[in-house]
Design an enzyme around this catalytic site. Structure first.
Site, PDB file in Angstrom:
ATOM      1  N   SER A   9     -10.534 -13.589  -2.104  1.00 30.53           N
ATOM      2  CA  SER A   9     -10.297 -12.520  -1.137  1.00 30.53           C
ATOM      3  C   SER A   9     -11.536 -12.273  -0.289  1.00 30.53           C
ATOM      4  CB  SER A   9      -9.915 -11.231  -1.861  1.00 30.53           C
ATOM      5  OG  SER A   9      -9.898 -10.153  -0.947  1.00 30.53           O
ATOM      6  N   HIS A  34      -7.224 -15.366   0.951  1.00 28.52           N
ATOM      7  CA  HIS A  34      -6.538 -14.078   0.878  1.00 28.52           C
ATOM      8  C   HIS A  34      -7.268 -13.097   1.794  1.00 28.52           C
ATOM      9  CE1 HIS A  34      -3.872 -11.189  -1.183  1.00 28.52           C
ATOM     10  NE2 HIS A  34      -4.856 -10.336  -0.992  1.00 28.52           N
ATOM     11  N   ASP A  36      -7.305  -9.316   3.218  1.00 29.04           N
ATOM     12  CA  ASP A  36      -6.842  -7.941   3.037  1.00 29.04           C
ATOM     13  C   ASP A  36      -7.024  -7.144   4.323  1.00 29.04           C
ATOM     14  OD1 ASP A  36      -6.092  -7.791   0.184  1.00 29.04           O
ATOM     15  OD2 ASP A  36      -8.186  -8.310  -0.153  1.00 29.04           O
ATOM     16  N   MET A  38      -6.618  -3.585   5.975  1.00 24.81           N
ATOM     17  CA  MET A  38      -6.488  -2.178   5.583  1.00 24.81           C
ATOM     18  C   MET A  38      -6.577  -1.300   6.821  1.00 24.81           C
ATOM     19  SD  MET A  38      -9.001  -2.118   2.275  1.00 24.81           S
ATOM     20  CE  MET A  38      -8.804  -3.265   0.915  1.00 24.81           C
ATOM     21  N   HIS A  67      -2.579 -10.032   3.664  1.00 21.17           N
ATOM     22  CA  HIS A  67      -2.049  -8.954   2.833  1.00 21.17           C
ATOM     23  C   HIS A  67      -2.169  -7.644   3.602  1.00 21.17           C
ATOM     24  CE1 HIS A  67      -2.675  -6.492  -1.158  1.00 21.17           C
ATOM     25  NE2 HIS A  67      -1.548  -6.185  -0.541  1.00 21.17           N
ATOM     26  N   MET A  69      -2.100  -4.091   3.909  1.00 19.55           N
ATOM     27  CA  MET A  69      -2.151  -2.781   3.255  1.00 19.55           C
ATOM     28  C   MET A  69      -2.190  -1.730   4.351  1.00 19.55           C
ATOM     29  SD  MET A  69      -4.586  -3.416  -0.057  1.00 19.55           S
ATOM     30  CE  MET A  69      -5.600  -4.757   0.570  1.00 19.55           C
ATOM     31  N   MET A 138      -0.261  -5.942  -7.661  1.00 17.70           N
ATOM     32  CA  MET A 138      -1.585  -5.330  -7.620  1.00 17.70           C
ATOM     33  C   MET A 138      -1.947  -4.862  -9.024  1.00 17.70           C
ATOM     34  SD  MET A 138      -2.756  -5.641  -4.585  1.00 17.70           S
ATOM     35  CE  MET A 138      -4.236  -4.672  -4.903  1.00 17.70           C
ATOM     36  N   GLY A 143      -7.388  -0.760  -2.196  1.00 19.69           N
ATOM     37  CA  GLY A 143      -8.249  -0.062  -1.258  1.00 19.69           C
ATOM     38  C   GLY A 143      -9.716  -0.356  -1.425  1.00 19.69           C
ATOM     39  N   ASP A 176      -3.570  -9.566  -8.082  1.00 18.09           N
ATOM     40  CA  ASP A 176      -4.732  -9.218  -7.274  1.00 18.09           C
ATOM     41  C   ASP A 176      -5.389  -7.965  -7.838  1.00 18.09           C
ATOM     42  OD1 ASP A 176      -6.593  -8.583  -5.348  1.00 18.09           O
ATOM     43  OD2 ASP A 176      -5.164  -8.388  -3.697  1.00 18.09           O
ATOM     44  N   GLY A 198     -11.849 -11.497  -5.778  1.00 10.77           N
ATOM     45  CA  GLY A 198     -12.787 -11.091  -4.741  1.00 10.77           C
ATOM     46  C   GLY A 198     -14.205 -11.032  -5.261  1.00 10.77           C
ATOM     47  N   SER A 199     -14.538  -9.924  -5.906  1.00 10.96           N
ATOM     48  CA  SER A 199     -15.911  -9.704  -6.364  1.00 10.96           C
ATOM     49  C   SER A 199     -16.396 -10.799  -7.301  1.00 10.96           C
ATOM     50  CB  SER A 199     -16.012  -8.339  -7.067  1.00 10.96           C
ATOM     51  OG  SER A 199     -15.658  -7.293  -6.189  1.00 10.96           O
TER      52      SER A 199
END
Length: 210
Positions: A9, A34, A36, A38, A67, A69, A138, A143, A176, A198-199
């Site tokens: 991500s 991926h 995101d 937002m 994705h 959101m 999720m 967020g 995710d 991600g992280s």
């Protein structure tokens, strides 16, 4: 054991070097990028939009799973399709006319994914599972990056895998949120096809050997 795809991500990448982030995904086992999106309304933060996706599209041939959101994703799918999305994934909780939106995304020549937040049960998807290409579970409250995986979300993955098998459906299952080197084995054995990271991926803490 089936091959599980890794979808790093960009939410956890260095936004000042997205080209480097894409290259890292390519060189470290990533099969999908991926992305995101937002809007600061459906989720608290704001990330990036269509111009950024368009600018990085030329950097790789890997598919983009965008994705959304966002609230009212039906107002945005045309522009995200044009910007280079291969998959467009929206939230069950973000719109009313889900059937119409699935058909719209498919009419644009894109694969359609639907996502549910941790508090949403799998049962709400019963009517539309035959129509979608992907279900994104999720496993954190969306967020923010860097959260811990919510364990009961793995039960949703198992439930979806059972439904898919019993009804001979073809959607893929993605998860995710909070996947790291400590829980990846449990996540992989739950029935997922795609793991979003991600992280852990961008901090070099995820050893991808699945």
């Amino acid at each position: 054991m089936k091959k599980i795809l890794l979808a790093p991500s960009l939410l956890s990448a260095d936004f000042s070097d997205l080209a480097g982030a894409v290259k890292k995904i390519e060189n470290n086992g990533g099969s999908i990028v991926h992305i995101d999106v937002m809007d600061g309304a459906f989720v608290p933060q704001i990330t990036y939009g269509q111009p950024v996706i368009k600018s990085i599209r030329k950097l790789t041939d890997l598919p983009f799973d965008v994705h959304l959101m966002v609230e009212k994703p039906e107002l945005m799918v045309d522009s995200f399709a044009e910007s280079g999305s291969d998959w467009i994934t929206f939230h069950y909780e973000s719109t009313v006319h889900i059937d119409r939106l699935i058909n719209k995304i498919h009419s644009l020549g894109k694969k359609c994914g639907i996502s549910i937040v941790p508090s949403t049960p799998v049962s709400v998807l019963s009517e539309i599972l035959p129509q979608v290409d992907l279900v994104l579970v999720m496993s954190v409250n969306p967020g923010f990056g860097g959260q811990s995986l919510i364990p009961y979300c793995l039960e949703k993955v198992k439930e979806l895998e059972k439904i898919r098998s019993e009804k001979d459906l073809n959607f893929m299952i993605s998860i995710d949120g909070g996947v790291n080197e400590k829980n990846i084995s449990n996540v992989a054995s739950s029935g997922v096809d795609i793991i979003v990271s991600g992280s852990a991926f961008f901090n070099d803490k995820l050893k991808w050997e699945l």
